[in-house]
Design a protein around this motif. Structure first.
Motif, PDB file in Angstrom:
ATOM      1  N   LEU A  65       3.492 -26.674  -1.217  1.00 50.95           N
ATOM      2  CA  LEU A  65       3.934 -28.025  -0.844  1.00 50.95           C
ATOM      3  C   LEU A  65       2.682 -28.857  -0.398  1.00 50.95           C
ATOM      4  O   LEU A  65       2.310 -30.022  -0.527  1.00 50.95           O
ATOM      5  N   GLU A  66       2.047 -28.285   0.449  1.00 52.18           N
ATOM      6  CA  GLU A  66       0.855 -28.969   1.203  1.00 52.18           C
ATOM      7  C   GLU A  66      -0.231 -29.082  -0.044  1.00 52.18           C
ATOM      8  O   GLU A  66      -0.751 -30.278   0.308  1.00 52.18           O
ATOM      9  N   VAL A  67      -0.553 -28.239  -0.689  1.00 52.66           N
ATOM     10  CA  VAL A  67      -1.385 -28.435  -1.901  1.00 52.66           C
ATOM     11  C   VAL A  67      -0.873 -29.567  -2.898  1.00 52.66           C
ATOM     12  O   VAL A  67      -1.974 -30.366  -3.092  1.00 52.66           O
ATOM     13  N   ALA A  68      -0.068 -29.469  -3.210  1.00 55.05           N
ATOM     14  CA  ALA A  68       0.736 -30.545  -4.138  1.00 55.05           C
ATOM     15  C   ALA A  68       0.575 -31.870  -3.362  1.00 55.05           C
ATOM     16  O   ALA A  68       0.330 -32.936  -3.920  1.00 55.05           O
ATOM     17  N   ALA A  69       0.788 -31.956  -2.070  1.00 61.38           N
ATOM     18  CA  ALA A  69       0.717 -33.019  -1.188  1.00 61.38           C
ATOM     19  C   ALA A  69      -0.886 -33.670  -1.485  1.00 61.38           C
ATOM     20  O   ALA A  69      -1.035 -34.732  -1.311  1.00 61.38           O
ATOM     21  N   GLY A  70      -1.835 -32.895  -1.227  1.00 64.72           N
ATOM     22  CA  GLY A  70      -3.046 -32.965  -0.990  1.00 64.72           C
ATOM     23  C   GLY A  70      -3.476 -33.665  -2.463  1.00 64.72           C
ATOM     24  O   GLY A  70      -4.267 -34.653  -2.607  1.00 64.72           O
ATOM     25  N   THR A 170     -14.382 -30.337   0.760  1.00 61.25           N
ATOM     26  CA  THR A 170     -14.013 -28.974   1.132  1.00 61.25           C
ATOM     27  C   THR A 170     -12.609 -28.439   0.940  1.00 61.25           C
ATOM     28  O   THR A 170     -11.672 -29.359   1.159  1.00 61.25           O
ATOM     29  N   TRP A 171     -12.208 -27.330   0.812  1.00 61.40           N
ATOM     30  CA  TRP A 171     -10.796 -26.914   0.615  1.00 61.40           C
ATOM     31  C   TRP A 171     -10.083 -26.856   1.996  1.00 61.40           C
ATOM     32  O   TRP A 171      -9.038 -27.295   2.009  1.00 61.40           O
ATOM     33  N   ASP A 172     -10.864 -26.760   3.121  1.00 56.50           N
ATOM     34  CA  ASP A 172     -10.099 -27.042   4.505  1.00 56.50           C
ATOM     35  C   ASP A 172      -9.716 -28.493   4.515  1.00 56.50           C
ATOM     36  O   ASP A 172      -8.750 -28.902   4.901  1.00 56.50           O
ATOM     37  N   GLY A 173     -10.809 -29.396   4.108  1.00 57.76           N
ATOM     38  CA  GLY A 173     -10.526 -30.738   4.270  1.00 57.76           C
ATOM     39  C   GLY A 173      -9.299 -31.346   3.369  1.00 57.76           C
ATOM     40  O   GLY A 173      -8.791 -32.066   3.479  1.00 57.76           O
ATOM     41  N   PHE A 174      -9.153 -30.516   2.168  1.00 56.73           N
ATOM     42  CA  PHE A 174      -8.083 -30.885   1.159  1.00 56.73           C
ATOM     43  C   PHE A 174      -6.763 -30.574   1.806  1.00 56.73           C
ATOM     44  O   PHE A 174      -5.974 -31.251   1.670  1.00 56.73           O
ATOM     45  N   LEU A 175      -7.000 -29.230   2.372  1.00 58.61           N
ATOM     46  CA  LEU A 175      -5.552 -28.873   2.870  1.00 58.61           C
ATOM     47  C   LEU A 175      -5.108 -29.657   4.170  1.00 58.61           C
ATOM     48  O   LEU A 175      -4.024 -29.962   4.247  1.00 58.61           O
ATOM     49  N   ALA A 176      -6.116 -30.042   5.066  1.00 58.15           N
ATOM     50  CA  ALA A 176      -5.722 -31.015   5.976  1.00 58.15           C
ATOM     51  C   ALA A 176      -5.290 -32.402   5.279  1.00 58.15           C
ATOM     52  O   ALA A 176      -4.275 -32.795   6.226  1.00 58.15           O
ATOM     53  N   LEU A 177      -5.766 -32.917   4.483  1.00 60.42           N
ATOM     54  CA  LEU A 177      -5.221 -34.030   3.823  1.00 60.42           C
ATOM     55  C   LEU A 177      -3.735 -33.673   3.292  1.00 60.42           C
ATOM     56  O   LEU A 177      -3.013 -34.604   3.633  1.00 60.42           O
TER      57      LEU A 177
END
Length: 620
Positions: A65-70, A170-177
């Motif tokens: 769900l976090e990735v979907a939101a990203g 970055t992937w970490d930046g994407f997850l934070a978003l």
């Protein structure tokens, strides 16, 4: 049509029952249900610094769900494509499922594609976002970015490899978003996945391109869930089974076995991103199910044969050979229509306890109850070798265009050398020329943006034309002969299946790959490569002090041994099929050197083109 497999009324009854069982479901609703029921069970494990790090099913869904939101935060719209180029790891699954939950369509791109091929695939699907692993993958995408106007953002897992500035993240930046967006708009993200319907596209998978540019196969949620249902019904796996994911997610088999089926079963999948580490991971994980394309099984067999060949204790060699002979006899007696006598059952139990179970344990397959092979017909001698270990390798048949398997052997009903019988609800026919035709709820609606190719694939009756030639026995078991377009027609007019010849040649552990050639020629010739792992071991055992494949390919002892392999193969084939001349090449064939597809199938046109002079010399 000349042959039907099964009775249509029974097929349609099974189909209706299975379709009713998945009605209204999507992969999103399936994951939500599994996370609620089995949230604390392990889902996906990555091997990091020698130990396993595991996501539970509850955590897998939350991260999804976090990735979907990203993706939503990046402006990804329902129906847009997210391209993935990563090895087998949890982030790959999360990116895939996250795209699906955002209403987008993920597609995994083979990591061996050249930049021009990447450009073709990404342009064909109009990829809006790409998620890449690191430096190597960037090197395949960056040279063609000017040809991909639809691509807005590139997410890179390796932060150190991620370039600065747009369009990179970055992937970490994407997850934070994603976490930020999910916290601010949980209801909106919830609507995205709830709006997904069973008929929506779940993924687009590109064929590995043995005969030209890859074609994007459209696969819906309903297709994947039907495939998972029939696979589950015939697998005999224990609840919450343990498995290994090592084949590319661009390959339909690993998507079914490591994503779609596990989500329904709450299985535990361990990732092996480097296939060279597969034997190590097998011994650590000790899975309940294991899937290997034929080349994987052949290499495992060659390794075992090499080890057995180095054994100097004649008593041990005799004990192993005797136990394996009992194992072959036992598995043969279990084949469809056979019976196992009490004496054979007792002999097998003794051989298994003393030798065979120990050998399976050394391989890490002692818990395997569902051993599968697909992508190309498994040579029957390979199947019989593993039968000698008490392991039934069940050959299945299907293609990306049918969401994977449509026929299968099962533990209860199997015949070695065949690909089994149709799954419940699947119709299979043989056309007048022997081509295998399939009609099933798992059949694709066509190729993405390729109407002319779709017209060649699907006829007006909804039958998929597989391009494979098959035979059907009296018990309804299907045997695949070869690709229709790859049959050799000699100058004398004889039809020959090159794979039959090649499989006989590859039975010798020294032989890594073989290509038989003879179309419109007076006789068959072969190009042969050494097995890069077995050849140095064989050389050392025979007093040869080099491990260089090019040097070994010219060594008299190696040439003599390969010559014996040719003779042994010829002795089991009709005269017209026999190899009259051959050449041992100085290097292996791999996906990277382009002679093989990423699923380790021969690219015949590539080999023919690269080795034209070698082939012509054999006819000089």
């Amino acid at each position: 049509m000349t042959a039907d497999l099964g009775q249509t009324a029974d097929i349609l009854t099974h189909r209706a029952r299975l379709v009713a069982g998945i009605a209204g479901q999507t992969l999103c609703t399936r994951l939500a249900d599994t996370a609620e029921r089995y949230g604390d069970l392990p889902a996906y494990s990555d091997r990091v610094d020698g130990s396993w790090q595991t996501l539970t099913w509850s955590r897998t869904r939350q991260r999804t769900l976090e990735v979907a939101a990203g993706f939503v935060a990046l402006g990804v719209q329902p129906g847009e494509v997210v391209a993935l180029m990563m090895p087998n790891r949890s982030e790959h699954v999360l990116a895939d499922l996250g795209a699906v939950h955002a209403g987008a369509v993920p597609t995994t791109v083979y990591a061996t594609l050249a930049p021009d091929q990447v450009a073709f695939v990404a342009a064909n699907c109009g990829a809006a976002v790409a998620v890449l692993d690191g430096t190597d993958q960037l090197g395949r995408w960056q040279p063609v970015l000017d040809r991909l106007p639809a691509l807005r953002k590139i997410i890179v897992l390796d932060a150190e490899a991620c370039p600065a500035g747009e369009p990179y993240l970055t992937w970490d930046g994407f997850l934070a978003l994603g976490r930020e967006r999910l916290a601010a708009d949980a209801a909106g993200i919830d609507r995205r996945w709830r709006d997904v319907t069973p008929g929506d596209t779940l993924t687009v998978l590109y064929t590995s391109g043995t005969t030209g540019n890859p074609k994007g196969v459209i696969i819906s949620h309903a297709m994947a869930l039907y495939e998972a249902a029939v696979s589950d019904a015939t697998s005999g796996l224990p609840e919450h089974n343990v498995g290994i994911s090592y084949l590319p997610f661009a390959h339909i088999a690993d998507r079914v076995l490591s994503i779609y089926l596990p989500i329904g079963r709450a299985s535990h999948i361990h990732f092996c991103p480097d296939p060279a580490q597969l034997t190590t991971v097998l011994r650590e994980v000790r899975p309940n199910a294991f899937f290997g394309v034929p080349r994987v099984w052949e290499k495992i067999m060659a390794g075992i044969q090499a080890v057995l060949g180095m054994e100097t204790d004649e008593a041990k060699k005799a004990a192993v050979a005797g136990a394996m002979e009992v194992g072959r006899a036992y598995v043969s007696s279990c084949e469809f229509g056979g019976t196992t006598s009490p004496d054979l059952a007792a002999a097998y139990e003794q051989a298994d306890a003393a030798v065979l179970s120990v050998m399976r344990g050394l391989l890490g397959v002692e818990r395997v109850v569902h051993a599968l092979s697909a992508a190309a017909p498994l040579p029957v001698e390979v199947a019989r070798f593993f039968a000698g270990l008490g392991l039934k390798i069940l050959d299945v048949y299907g293609m990306t265009e049918t969401t994977g398997a449509v026929t299968a052997n099962s533990n209860d009903e199997f015949k070695l050398g065949t690909v089994g019988r149709p799954f419940p609800g699947v119709e299979v026919r043989l056309a007048e020329d022997g081509e295998i035709l399939v009609r099933s709820p798992t059949c694709t609606s066509g190729y993405l943006n390729r109407p002319e190719a779709t017209a060649e694939l699907l006829d007006s009756g909804g039958w998929v034309h597989t391009g494979d030639i098959g035979e059907l026995d009296g018990d309804g078991f299907l045997k695949v002969i070869d690709r229709k377009k790859e049959l050799i027609i000699t100058a004398g007019g004889e039809n020959i299946a090159p794979s039959l010849i090649e499989n006989h040649l590859k039975e010798h552990p020294l032989v890594g790959q073989a290509l038989a050639y003879g179309d419109r020629r007076p006789y068959v010739v072969a190009l042969i490569t050494l097995d890069g792992e077995v050849a140095p071991v064989w050389a050392a055992a025979h007093g040869i002090d080099t491990t260089d494949l090019a040097a070994l390919a010219e060594h008299p002892l190696v040439l003599e041994e390969v010559g014996k392999a040719i003779e042994d193969a010829n002795a089991r084939m009709a005269r017209v099929q026999q190899v009259k001349k051959w050449r041992l090449l100085p290097a292996e064939w791999t996906a990277e050197s382009e002679e093989l597809t990423p699923t380790l199938k021969l690219k015949r046109r590539v080999v023919h083109g690269k080795y034209t002079d070698a082939i012509e010399a054999l006819y000089a």
